[in-house]
Scaffold this active site. Sequence first.
Site, short mmCIF file in Angstrom:
data_model
loop_
_atom_site.label_atom_id
_atom_site.label_comp_id
_atom_site.label_asym_id
_atom_site.label_seq_id
_atom_site.Cartn_x
_atom_site.Cartn_y
_atom_site.Cartn_z
N ASN A 7 1.01 -1.47 -0.52
CA ASN A 7 0.07 -0.12 -0.19
C ASN A 7 1.09 0.75 -0.43
O ASN A 7 1.78 1.65 0.56
CB ASN A 7 -0.60 0.39 1.38
CG ASN A 7 -1.72 1.10 1.51
OD1 ASN A 7 -1.51 1.93 -0.20
ND2 ASN A 7 -3.19 0.94 1.79
N ARG A 89 -3.03 -2.14 -3.44
CA ARG A 89 -4.09 -1.49 -3.25
C ARG A 89 -3.97 -0.06 -3.98
O ARG A 89 -2.33 1.02 -4.40
CB ARG A 89 -4.17 -0.35 -2.42
CG ARG A 89 -5.28 -0.04 -1.94
CD ARG A 89 -5.01 1.02 -0.24
NE ARG A 89 -6.73 0.92 0.26
CZ ARG A 89 -6.23 1.42 1.27
NH1 ARG A 89 -6.11 1.10 1.66
NH2 ARG A 89 -8.18 1.97 1.50
N HIS A 178 -13.22 2.73 -0.24
CA HIS A 178 -13.05 1.68 0.29
C HIS A 178 -13.69 0.53 0.19
O HIS A 178 -14.46 -0.40 0.91
CB HIS A 178 -13.75 2.15 1.90
CG HIS A 178 -13.34 2.88 2.57
ND1 HIS A 178 -13.86 4.08 3.18
CD2 HIS A 178 -12.02 3.15 2.99
CE1 HIS A 178 -13.49 4.87 3.96
NE2 HIS A 178 -12.18 4.30 4.06
N HIS A 206 -18.34 1.20 6.93
CA HIS A 206 -16.67 1.43 7.41
C HIS A 206 -16.55 2.86 7.97
O HIS A 206 -16.13 3.78 7.40
CB HIS A 206 -15.92 0.92 5.92
CG HIS A 206 -14.70 1.05 5.92
ND1 HIS A 206 -13.74 0.54 5.37
CD2 HIS A 206 -13.74 2.29 6.59
CE1 HIS A 206 -12.46 0.92 6.13
NE2 HIS A 206 -12.41 2.01 6.00
N ASN A 209 -11.01 6.66 10.32
CA ASN A 209 -10.26 7.80 9.81
C ASN A 209 -11.33 8.57 8.65
O ASN A 209 -11.06 9.58 8.58
CB ASN A 209 -8.65 8.06 9.64
CG ASN A 209 -8.07 7.88 11.00
OD1 ASN A 209 -8.38 8.69 11.53
ND2 ASN A 209 -7.09 7.11 10.90
N ARG A 239 -12.29 15.04 7.64
CA ARG A 239 -12.91 15.77 6.14
C ARG A 239 -14.40 15.96 6.51
O ARG A 239 -15.47 15.32 7.95
CB ARG A 239 -13.02 14.57 5.25
CG ARG A 239 -11.77 14.46 4.78
CD ARG A 239 -11.92 13.40 4.03
NE ARG A 239 -10.68 12.26 4.58
CZ ARG A 239 -10.66 10.88 4.07
NH1 ARG A 239 -11.84 10.14 3.13
NH2 ARG A 239 -9.31 10.13 3.75
N ILE A 331 -13.14 2.67 13.71
CA ILE A 331 -14.48 3.13 15.19
C ILE A 331 -15.53 1.95 14.92
O ILE A 331 -15.90 2.09 15.83
CB ILE A 331 -14.95 4.76 14.33
CG1 ILE A 331 -13.86 5.52 14.15
CG2 ILE A 331 -16.49 4.64 15.58
CD1 ILE A 331 -14.09 6.65 13.22
N ASN A 334 -15.01 -0.58 17.25
CA ASN A 334 -13.91 -0.44 18.71
C ASN A 334 -15.02 0.67 18.95
O ASN A 334 -14.80 0.71 20.39
CB ASN A 334 -12.67 -0.11 18.62
CG ASN A 334 -11.57 -0.96 18.18
OD1 ASN A 334 -11.48 -1.98 18.32
ND2 ASN A 334 -11.00 -0.44 17.40
N GLU A 385 -8.35 -5.11 4.78
CA GLU A 385 -8.76 -5.49 3.15
C GLU A 385 -6.93 -5.67 2.60
O GLU A 385 -6.83 -6.31 1.70
CB GLU A 385 -7.92 -3.21 3.21
CG GLU A 385 -8.99 -2.89 3.35
CD GLU A 385 -9.25 -1.32 3.75
OE1 GLU A 385 -8.65 -1.08 5.12
OE2 GLU A 385 -9.62 -0.14 2.74
P1 ADP Z 1 -8.03 4.39 8.66
O1 ADP Z 1 -9.14 4.82 7.52
O2 ADP Z 1 -6.94 4.96 8.78
O3 ADP Z 1 -7.40 2.88 8.37
P2 ADP Z 1 -9.03 2.96 11.29
O4 ADP Z 1 -10.08 1.72 10.36
O5 ADP Z 1 -7.90 2.36 11.90
O6 ADP Z 1 -8.12 4.19 10.31
O7 ADP Z 1 -9.57 4.07 12.16
C1 ADP Z 1 -9.08 5.12 13.26
C2 ADP Z 1 -9.70 5.73 13.71
O8 ADP Z 1 -10.62 4.93 14.76
C3 ADP Z 1 -9.32 6.04 14.59
O9 ADP Z 1 -9.03 7.72 14.97
C4 ADP Z 1 -10.09 6.47 16.12
O10 ADP Z 1 -10.69 7.39 16.39
C5 ADP Z 1 -10.97 4.60 15.70
N1 ADP Z 1 -10.15 3.80 16.76
C6 ADP Z 1 -9.52 3.05 16.89
N2 ADP Z 1 -8.98 2.35 18.28
C7 ADP Z 1 -10.46 2.96 18.53
C8 ADP Z 1 -10.60 2.35 20.08
N3 ADP Z 1 -10.30 1.42 20.96
N4 ADP Z 1 -12.02 2.73 20.64
C9 ADP Z 1 -12.34 4.40 19.24
N5 ADP Z 1 -11.66 4.81 18.46
C10 ADP Z 1 -10.85 3.25 18.10
#
Ligand code: ADP
Length: 401
Positions: A7, A89, A178, A206, A209, A239, A331, A334, A385
Site C-alpha cells: 500500500n 492497493r 473503501h 466502514h 479515519n 473531512r 471506529i 471499537n 483489506e
Molecule cells: P484508517 O481509515 O486510517 O484505516 P482506522 O480504521 O484505523 O483508520 O480507524 C482509525 C480511528 O478508529 C481512530 O482515529 C479512532 O478514532 C478509532 N479507533 C481506533 N481504535 C479505537 C478504540 N479502541 N476505541 C475507539 N475508537 C477507536
Amino acid sequence: MLILVINSGSSSLKYQLMDDGNIIAKGIAERIGLRSSFIKHQRTGHDSVIIDYELPEHGTAIRKVLAILTGAEHGVLKSMDEIRAVGHRVLHGGEKFAGSYLVTPEVIEAIRDCIPLGPLHNPANLAGIEACQKVMPGIPQVAVFDTAFHQTMPPEAYMYAVPYEYYRNYGVRRYGFHGTSHKFVAERAAVLLNRPFDELKIITCHLGNGSSIAAVKNGKCYDTSMGMTPLAGVPMGTRSGDIDPAIIKYLMDSDPELTIENIDFILNKKSGVLGISGVSSDFRDLCAEAEKGNERAQLALNMFSYSCRKYIGAYAAALGGVDAVVFTAGIGENTPSVRSQSVRNLAFMGIEIDEKKNVEVPRGAEMDISLERSAARILVIPTNEELAIANETRRISENLK
Ligand code: ADP
C-alpha cells in the site's frame, strides 16, 4: 503461497507478507523522499524493529524492504523468488476497472489516466508498482482498486445532477472508495448469516479515519456515501462529508483571504469531528472528552452517528429492506456508542441492537450484536483489506500460465 501486499502512499510504503492469509512479516517505510526516513519492520512473533535508511524514492524503499525480508537478521525468506505475486492497493480506477487486474503496460497507462481523479494517491500507487516491477522482474503484480466494487452502481446512484457533459467530458460522477473493505465484510456477513451473498441486502458501515457506508444488494454494490472523491458522505476525522456546495462561494465572499486551495485544505484536513470538537479527529479522545462534559466533543459524536443513521435509513429504502447492518474499521469495530446511536430508533424497520452485547464485543472479534427478535442482523466484522488484496492477488496469479 507467499503474497506481498503493498500500500504505497506519497511518502510511505506499507507492506505485508502473507502466506495463505497468515501474516509472516509486515512493516512500513516512512518519510520516503524526506530527511530521517526509516523502515519499521516486524516479523510475526517478534518485536518490531526500526531501521534507519536513506529512502530518496519508492524504488529504494522496496529494495530495502526486500533486503530486510531476505536478510539474516530480521528476514523470513531465503530469496525473493519465494514471493509468488505482489498485490497493490490502488485508490482510483475510474470507470476503467470493475475488478482486480494483472499489471500490464495497458493497466499502468489506465491507472495513469485516472490520476486527475486521484491526484494524491494514484501517482504514489504507480510509484509502488513501478518500483516492484523494476526490483522484482518476472514476479506478477496485481492492482486492486478501492473503487472497483462500486462500479456496479446504477446510474441513478452514481450520477450528480450537474450538466451531463461534465460526466461525459470529465468523468464527474460518484465512484466510491473503501470498496475492498465493503466487499470483504459484506461477504463475511453472508458467511455468518449462512445465506448466499447474492440473495442478501446488506448495509456496510466502514467507519475509520475515512468513513463510508455502502448498500450491497445481491452481492453487488448499489450505492455508497463517498463520491467522486473521498470527501463526500458522513463527516469524518478531518473531512467535512456532505455539505451544501454553495457554502464554498459564501465563505470566499465572506473572507477575502480564503482561496479555493485554502477551502479544499480546510474541508479535507480541518473539518469533520476535529473541526466541530476543536479537540481531536480520534474517537478515543472525543469519547473521553465527551465523558468529561465537553459539549463540542459530544456534538461531534452526535453529528457523526446521526449522519450514519440517516445513511442507514436511506440505504434500507434504496435496497427495499435490509438483512444485515455491518460495522467495521477503527471506529465501527471499537466504539460501542457510535454503533448504538447509529441504529437508534430503527426498530420500526426491523433493526434492533442488543445494548449489552454491543459493549461486550472482544477486540478483533466478529459478533452479532442484534436482539434475537431483530429482523435484521447487526454485525461487527473486523475488516482486513490486506487479506482481501492478498486473496485477489492469489486468485489472479493462480490463473496465470
Ligand atoms: P484508517 O481509515 O486510517 O484505516 P482506522 O480504521 O484505523 O483508520 O480507524 C482509525 C480511528 O478508529 C481512530 O482515529 C479512532 O478514532 C478509532 N479507533 C481506533 N481504535 C479505537 C478504540 N479502541 N476505541 C475507539 N475508537 C477507536
